[in-house]
Scaffold this motif. Structure first.
Motif, short mmCIF file in Angstrom:
data_model
loop_
_atom_site.label_atom_id
_atom_site.label_comp_id
_atom_site.label_asym_id
_atom_site.label_seq_id
_atom_site.Cartn_x
_atom_site.Cartn_y
_atom_site.Cartn_z
N CYS A 28 0.83 -1.20 0.00
CA CYS A 28 0.00 0.00 0.00
C CYS A 28 0.87 1.25 0.00
O CYS A 28 1.69 1.46 0.90
CB CYS A 28 -0.92 0.01 1.21
SG CYS A 28 -2.00 1.47 1.27
N GLU A 30 0.51 4.93 0.67
CA GLU A 30 -0.50 5.69 1.39
C GLU A 30 -0.45 7.19 1.10
O GLU A 30 0.60 7.76 0.81
CB GLU A 30 -0.33 5.47 2.90
CG GLU A 30 -0.55 4.03 3.34
CD GLU A 30 -0.43 3.87 4.84
OE1 GLU A 30 0.10 4.80 5.50
OE2 GLU A 30 -0.87 2.83 5.36
N ASP A 43 -5.08 5.96 -1.24
CA ASP A 43 -4.14 4.88 -0.98
C ASP A 43 -4.17 3.95 -2.19
O ASP A 43 -5.25 3.53 -2.62
CB ASP A 43 -4.53 4.09 0.27
CG ASP A 43 -4.40 4.89 1.54
OD1 ASP A 43 -3.73 5.94 1.53
OD2 ASP A 43 -4.99 4.48 2.56
N TYR A 45 -3.03 0.38 -3.69
CA TYR A 45 -2.58 -0.97 -3.37
C TYR A 45 -2.06 -1.64 -4.65
O TYR A 45 -2.79 -1.79 -5.64
CB TYR A 45 -3.73 -1.80 -2.79
CG TYR A 45 -4.19 -1.33 -1.42
CD1 TYR A 45 -3.82 -2.02 -0.28
CD2 TYR A 45 -5.01 -0.21 -1.29
CE1 TYR A 45 -4.25 -1.59 0.98
CE2 TYR A 45 -5.43 0.22 -0.04
CZ TYR A 45 -5.05 -0.48 1.09
OH TYR A 45 -5.46 -0.06 2.33
N GLN A 71 -8.82 4.39 4.79
CA GLN A 71 -8.08 3.37 5.52
C GLN A 71 -9.00 2.32 6.14
O GLN A 71 -8.54 1.23 6.52
CB GLN A 71 -7.21 4.00 6.61
CG GLN A 71 -7.99 4.65 7.73
CD GLN A 71 -7.11 5.48 8.65
OE1 GLN A 71 -6.11 6.05 8.21
NE2 GLN A 71 -7.46 5.54 9.92
N ARG A 74 -9.23 -1.30 4.02
CA ARG A 74 -8.09 -2.15 3.73
C ARG A 74 -8.55 -3.57 3.44
O ARG A 74 -8.00 -4.25 2.57
CB ARG A 74 -7.12 -2.15 4.92
CG ARG A 74 -5.89 -3.02 4.74
CD ARG A 74 -4.86 -2.74 5.84
NE ARG A 74 -5.41 -2.99 7.17
CZ ARG A 74 -5.36 -4.18 7.78
NH1 ARG A 74 -4.80 -5.22 7.18
NH2 ARG A 74 -5.86 -4.32 8.99
N GLN A 78 -7.36 -5.37 -0.01
CA GLN A 78 -6.55 -6.58 0.03
C GLN A 78 -7.28 -7.77 -0.60
O GLN A 78 -6.66 -8.61 -1.27
CB GLN A 78 -6.15 -6.92 1.47
CG GLN A 78 -5.13 -5.97 2.08
CD GLN A 78 -3.73 -6.16 1.50
OE1 GLN A 78 -3.46 -7.08 0.73
NE2 GLN A 78 -2.82 -5.26 1.86
#
Length: 274
Positions: A28, A30, A43, A45, A71, A74, A78
């Motif tokens: 990540c 950020e 962010d 990824y 945030q 996540r 993911q």
């Protein structure tokens, strides 16, 4: 429960989902700035094992246009990175300090940032395979970013947008006097001047509109009206209902730990590949 920061109480489900995220499928990067404000950050990824097409998803969170944070998703990033996607989770300026169209224009600015930075040595995703995804207010934002003619900024290249995936989106409703929307959407204009279903244009973008099976916050008519408007001009659109879900927790079905129990993630993957 002193371990839980006070500012997270309103979004406890996402906090728990992030704590349960076991997979580390992406690096990540950020707080990348797509504009000048402190909330105009995303962010990004980068998956350890990208798809062959190196497709990128821009995810826009919900929260009644008044709260939410990149945030907190996540778990979603993911999970999608596990399937090889690059995923950008963005913040946007919030109501009541910022009302429409600020948060929609932020969505456009973040989209344009992704279009402009695809060749970075750190990222190297495919900007020609861009997917817009939003939940709740975020679904409104991506739809309005694409389908409203009176905004000050425009998406630089709509031709590279492969798909729009809206989850439990409020695309068409009477916002005047609404106890939630009144703090974010202008109260002096009619829905016909604001809601994205009134401004759809013909294009080749694939649209997937997902409905929470037991949504008591956003009425099904929002999706029905948006889908009908798209069908009327010949645009590609599919509507899918996710049983046993409500407005808030439908997004949790994309988490790696729960996606096996719900069809949401596989439905999205199949839709993108179709």
């Amino acid at each position: 429960m002193q371990w839980l920061p006070k500012w997270r109480w309103y979004d406890l489900p996402n906090y728990v989902l992030n704590q349960l995220t076991v997979g580390d499928h992406a690096i990540c990067h950020e707080d990348l700035s797509y504009a000048e404000s402190a909330r105009q950050r995303l962010d990004l990824y980068v998956p350890h094992q990208p798809r062959a097409d190196r497709a990128v998803i821009l995810f826009v969170h919900g929260g009644s246009w008044q709260h939410g944070n990149k945030q907190d998703y996540r778990f979603l990033a993911q999970s999608l990175a596990q399937s090889g996607f690059f995923v950008a989770c963005m913040n946007y300026r919030l109501a009541p300090e910022h009302i429409y169209p600020d948060f929609v224009e932020d969505t456009i600015l973040a989209t344009n940032w992704l279009l402009d930075h695809s060749q970075s040595a750190e990222y190297s995703y495919n900007a020609d395979k861009l997917i817009l995804m939003g939940h709740s207010a975020g679904a409104f934002n991506i739809s309005a970013a694409l389908y409203h003619p009176d905004l000050h900024v425009k998406i630089e290249r709509e031709d590279v947008i492969h798909a729009l995936i809206g989850i439990a989106g409020p695309y068409s409703f009477e916002h005047r006097g609404d106890p939630i929307a009144q703090f974010a959407l202008p109260q002096d204009i009619a829905p016909e001047q604001l809601m994205p279903n009134y401004f759809v244009q013909p294009n080749q973008i694939k649209h997937l509109l997902i409905v929470a099976g037991n949504d008591t916050l956003v009425e099904d008519s929002n999706t029905e009206k948006m889908a009908q408007s798209l069908k009327n001009i010949g645009n590609h659109v599919k509507v899918k209902r996710i049983a046993r879900t409500r407005h808030v927790n439908v997004i949790a079905t994309l988490a790696e730990k729960f996606s096996r129990f719900f069809p949401t993630k596989q439905l999205i993957l199949d839709f993108i590949e179709d």
